[in-house]
Design an enzyme around this catalytic site. Structure first.
Site, PDB file in Angstrom:
ATOM      1  N   ASP A 166      -0.799   1.041   7.399  1.00  0.00           N
ATOM      2  CA  ASP A 166       0.005   0.529   8.511  1.00  0.00           C
ATOM      3  C   ASP A 166      -0.219   1.328   9.788  1.00  0.00           C
ATOM      4  OD1 ASP A 166       2.064  -1.208   9.564  1.00  0.00           O
ATOM      5  OD2 ASP A 166       3.323   0.558   9.649  1.00  0.00           O
ATOM      6  N   HIS A 226      -1.236  -4.315   8.313  1.00  0.00           N
ATOM      7  CA  HIS A 226      -0.829  -4.410   9.712  1.00  0.00           C
ATOM      8  C   HIS A 226      -2.030  -5.062  10.378  1.00  0.00           C
ATOM      9  CE1 HIS A 226       0.327  -2.180  13.639  1.00  0.00           C
ATOM     10  NE2 HIS A 226      -0.860  -2.693  13.868  1.00  0.00           N
ATOM     11  N   PHE A 279       4.081   3.310  20.431  1.00  0.00           N
ATOM     12  CA  PHE A 279       4.577   1.993  20.031  1.00  0.00           C
ATOM     13  C   PHE A 279       5.660   2.148  18.969  1.00  0.00           C
ATOM     14  CE2 PHE A 279       0.305   1.326  21.598  1.00  0.00           C
ATOM     15  CZ  PHE A 279       0.416   0.149  22.333  1.00  0.00           C
ATOM     16  N   GLY A 280       6.660   1.287  19.009  1.00  0.00           N
ATOM     17  CA  GLY A 280       7.623   1.224  17.911  1.00  0.00           C
ATOM     18  C   GLY A 280       9.051   1.444  18.340  1.00  0.00           C
ATOM     19  N   HIS A 305       4.899  -7.486   9.529  1.00  0.00           N
ATOM     20  CA  HIS A 305       5.399  -7.872  10.859  1.00  0.00           C
ATOM     21  C   HIS A 305       4.570  -8.949  11.557  1.00  0.00           C
ATOM     22  CE1 HIS A 305       2.343  -4.956  11.771  1.00  0.00           C
ATOM     23  NE2 HIS A 305       3.106  -3.917  11.571  1.00  0.00           N
ATOM     24  N   HIS A 326      10.815   7.309  17.301  1.00  0.00           N
ATOM     25  CA  HIS A 326      10.064   8.219  18.177  1.00  0.00           C
ATOM     26  C   HIS A 326      11.090   8.993  18.983  1.00  0.00           C
ATOM     27  CE1 HIS A 326       6.103   6.573  17.371  1.00  0.00           C
ATOM     28  NE2 HIS A 326       6.586   5.356  17.528  1.00  0.00           N
ATOM     29  N   ARG A 329       8.961   9.275   8.620  1.00  0.00           N
ATOM     30  CA  ARG A 329       8.389  10.412   9.379  1.00  0.00           C
ATOM     31  C   ARG A 329       8.358  11.736   8.626  1.00  0.00           C
ATOM     32  NH1 ARG A 329       6.100   6.771  12.292  1.00  0.00           N
ATOM     33  NH2 ARG A 329       7.231   5.961  14.106  1.00  0.00           N
ATOM     34  N   HIS A 386       9.493   3.538   8.601  1.00  0.00           N
ATOM     35  CA  HIS A 386       8.800   4.822   8.803  1.00  0.00           C
ATOM     36  C   HIS A 386       9.847   5.923   8.753  1.00  0.00           C
ATOM     37  CE1 HIS A 386       4.951   2.954   9.992  1.00  0.00           C
ATOM     38  NE2 HIS A 386       5.739   2.000  10.455  1.00  0.00           N
ATOM     39  N   ASP A 437      10.323  -2.632  10.296  1.00  0.00           N
ATOM     40  CA  ASP A 437       9.327  -1.765  10.926  1.00  0.00           C
ATOM     41  C   ASP A 437      10.029  -0.666  11.736  1.00  0.00           C
ATOM     42  OD1 ASP A 437       6.961  -0.613  11.674  1.00  0.00           O
ATOM     43  OD2 ASP A 437       6.381  -2.180  13.099  1.00  0.00           O
TER      44      ASP A 437
END
Lengths: 311, 425
Positions: free
Chosen positions: B153, B180, B324-325, B233, B310, B65, B63, B306
């Site tokens: 995803d 996902h 999450f993540g 994942h 954040h 962003r 990701h 993945d």
């Protein structure tokens, strides 16, 4: 060594629990005698931070602090900067900057006090109930209440009935009672009784049948159905009382000298019938009384030992 | 274009089965010679003595962003973190703002990457408009614009009929459908894997069945439509069993595993640290062991991070409020070496395969191998290097890693993209 605060029963040593329970006995008011104010914690400042509604826990922490001569300030989320969108960390940083000697915290999120304890290692944090995780002072006051009437916790049969999945009271009680060798039977609708509960501590057993759970019990702890913590209907609420409510007819199954307990607030006619709540077996109001004594013992222990280690 | 001569490294190339000491000469962005004792004039030399020289690693699940959440990551910062993790190519998921659900956004990402990224960036388009799970996105035009796969995803397509149509449509464009796998009704409200530890911590659980149900559905739909299905994942033992079954039946089904799902379990969530919170959640030890075995058995096709940045402000909250993540680009190789190679479960050759030919084959990318004419992308690593991960020195704009402070045995040493050393330790 006493930990900096009180986050849960799980990590507490048995000797530590015994010390708190013994000290709490000193703080129980004698019959018909009004309580004298002590000055054991004179000059100490305690912040009660309640992010979630609470009557008995907040009041009893306040009374406990005042009886020990400490200054207690209560803050509730609704009237504070939390309602203006301040994050938990910022709220706590702000309060910590005012150098309280301890922060008592109630929060709807499991682990919120643990998260803060990591970020504010210098301020002792006392968990007054975090989400569906632990409520350590409730378990301590429950143990004090039982021990006022039974010589020991060892070998006692304790049934805990209700919404175990969402109950922090149940978790703290399971840890405490198990440390002292009690036999614990957990009972509730299957969807509120995850199998993992049986592995939480030695001596824990699960059943879906209230009669089986309470048979020959020394103590029956009823829990409130926490509809506010359920994210969907995990059981048909309409028939809850029929299958899991404690009623007069059940009292024949428990031991003659068994105690009926409830952490409150009680919902008459939902998890416990009025007759049982008001019966001779019920020690619900003694629990409330002991709440103050136990919290005095906890505050004294944490604030005095913390002061010693700080210097 | 620079000329680079990588000398005396141990060349491991799964595509050709090569494992020998040698030199690689890169000119004009491509490999021009592979051999022993190579000499060339006007080149930059890189002494790879004692190091592994592998095809450039590909991370097919990242990701970035950008556009929309540049405070968390940008194409530039994410690509630098990728380079520092030994990756020369990364595929970025479409859940940006706007969502990459049409060719304009796809082209924008490729254009931005051509200016600011230090590694190759391949966009993954959305399956449905706005990843809302309703109307199909313009899959054909995104593919023409450069998208290498489609995926919703993070917001999986719950409506099986929509998923069926997407698979049917994607098949004609020969583009893989990455899912996902999460039944959002089963997982709703959950913060961690459902089991003893969620009960103990009083956190709401996400059962493995939330993943298994969707893996089962997707395999059935892949069989119905003939689409190429790739499970992102994968984290559950039962899901892996279903992948094994699908592969035994010769269905075009592949899967990836993330480093954190083989390195950590739900027991690590203690202390409510949100750097252990991701989807799918850290599973039980039995699941972790099954994944490692699946990797060893060849059931798993790729390792993908993945990487999900954040910002601190979002991860510094009550556990249940945190998104999450976790980030993972810079630690992926080290974690994989530790859990898979040093533990004796797989060979270095197999490890390199999981990072190169594995993902290249799934995505149909013409890279991931060392041969004359191939892109000059090379990952140089040292399986014995002792180093400690300091997330505060990460190239990522976000610091949400559970591996901060961990000392690793083995890690990347240099990353070469089109013949240029874009990162070295």
């Amino acid at each position: 060594m006493m930990p900096a605060g009180l986050l849960g029963i799980e990590e507490l040593e048995r000797s530590e629990i015994e010390a708190i329970l013994n000290r709490a006995k000193d703080f129980q008011p004698l019959e018909n005698q009004s309580f004298k104010r002590l000055d054991l914690l004179r000059g100490k400042m305690i912040v009660n931070l309640f992010f979630e509604a609470s009557t008995r826990t907040r009041t009893s922490f306040e009374i406990a602090a005042k009886r020990l001569g400490a200054d207690a300030i209560s803050i509730t989320a609704a009237g504070s900067s939390v309602s203006k969108g301040e994050s938990l960390v910022d709220t706590l940083n702000t309060l910590a900057a005012m150098r309280p000697d301890a922060i008592v915290m109630r929060h709807s999120a499991s682990g919120a006090p643990h998260f803060l304890a990591r970020h504010l290692p210098r301020t002792p944090i006392i968990n007054a109930g975090d989400g569906t995780h632990e409520h350590p002072t409730q378990a301590l006051l429950d143990a004090r209440t039982i021990l006022d009437r039974k010589p020991t916790l060892e070998g006692l049969r304790v049934a805990i009935i209700g919404d175990i999945a969402h109950s922090r009271v149940a978790r703290s009680n399971i840890y405490l009672l198990s440390k002292f060798g009690a036999e614990i039977v957990l009972c509730g609708p299957a969807s509120l009784l995850p199998a993992g509960l049986a592995c939480m501590a030695p001596g824990v057993r699960l059943t879906y049948d209230i009669r089986e759970a309470i048979r020959d019990a020394d103590v029956v702890m009823m829990l409130r159905v926490q509809l506010e913590r359920q994210h969907e209907a995990a059981f048909p609420a309409g028939e809850y009382f029929q299958f899991y409510g404690l009623r007069l007819e059940h009292l024949d199954l428990i031991k003659p000298d068994a105690l009926v307990m409830h952490p409150g607030p009680i919902n008459r006619g939902r998890e416990i019938s009025s007759e049982v709540a008001d019966s001779q077996r019920s020690v619900i109001l003694n629990q409330v009384e002991n709440g103050v004594a136990v919290r005095m013992a906890v505050l004294e222990r944490i604030l005095t030992s913390h002061a010693e280690t700080a210097h | 274009m620079p000329k680079l001569l990588i000398k005396n490294g141990r060349i491991i190339d799964p595509a050709s089965g090569t494992d020998r000491i040698g030199d690689i000469l890169i000119k004009g962005g491509h490999i021009v010679r592979i051999g022993e004792d190579l000499h060339a004039t006007g080149v930059i030399g890189f002494d790879a003595t004692g190091l592994i020289v592998a095809p450039g690693f590909i991370d097919m699940h990242v990701h970035l962003r950008e556009p929309g959440f540049e405070h968390a990551e940008t194409i530039e910062s994410g690509s630098k973190a990728a380079a520092a993790g030994g990756f020369t190519s990364i595929c970025c998921m479409p859940n940006t703002n706007p969502v990459n659900d049409d060719a304009t956004v796809t082209r924008y990402i490729i254009e931005r990457a051509s200016h600011s990224a230090v590694v190759n960036v391949f966009p993954i388009g959305a399956i449905t408009e706005d990843c809302a799970g309703e109307k199909l996105a313009s899959i054909g035009s995104m593919k023409e614009a450069g998208a290498v796969a489609i995926s919703d995803d993070g917001r999986p397509v719950m409506n099986s009929r929509v998923m069926r149509r997407a698979m049917e449509y994607a098949r004609a464009f020969d583009i893989p459908v990455i899912d996902h796998c999460e039944d959002l009704n089963l997982s709703a409200g959950g913060d961690m894997h459902e089991g003893f530890h969620s009960v103990r911590l009083g956190l709401r659980g996400i059962p493995s069945s939330a993943e298994d149900v969707m893996v089962a559905r997707d395999i059935l739909l892949a069989e119905l439509t003939g689409a190429r299905l790739h499970v992102a994942h994968l984290s559950s033992r039962r899901s892996l069993e279903m992948i094994a079954d699908a592969k035994a039946r010769k269905l075009p089904v592949t899967c990836e595993v993330s480093p954190h799902h083989i390195a950590l379990t739900d027991a690590d969530v203690a202390f409510y640290d949100s750097n252990y919170k991701m989807k799918p959640p850290l599973r039980s030890e039995a699941d972790t062991e099954a994944l490692v075995q699946g990797i060893a058995d060849g059931l798993v096709d790729a390792i993908a991070t993945d990487h999900a940045p954040h910002p601190g402000s979002e991860k510094m909250q009550e556990f249940e409020k945190c998104p999450f993540g976790i980030i993972g680009l810079e630690t992926a190789l080290a974690v994989a070496l530790e859990k898979l190679v040093h533990s004796g479960r797989i060979s270095l050759m197999r490890l390199v395969e999981l990072f190169t030919t594995g993902p290249a084959r799934i995505l149909g990318l013409n890279r991931g191998r060392l041969e004359v004419g191939a892109p000059g992308d090379v990952t140089i690593f040292d399986p014995e290097l002792c180093w400690t991960y300091d997330v505060n020195r990460s190239f990522s704009r976000s610091k949400n890693s559970p591996f901060h402070g961990r000392t690793f045995r083995g890690g990347p040493v240099a990353t070469v993209v089109k013949g240029a050393v874009v990162w070295r330790r």
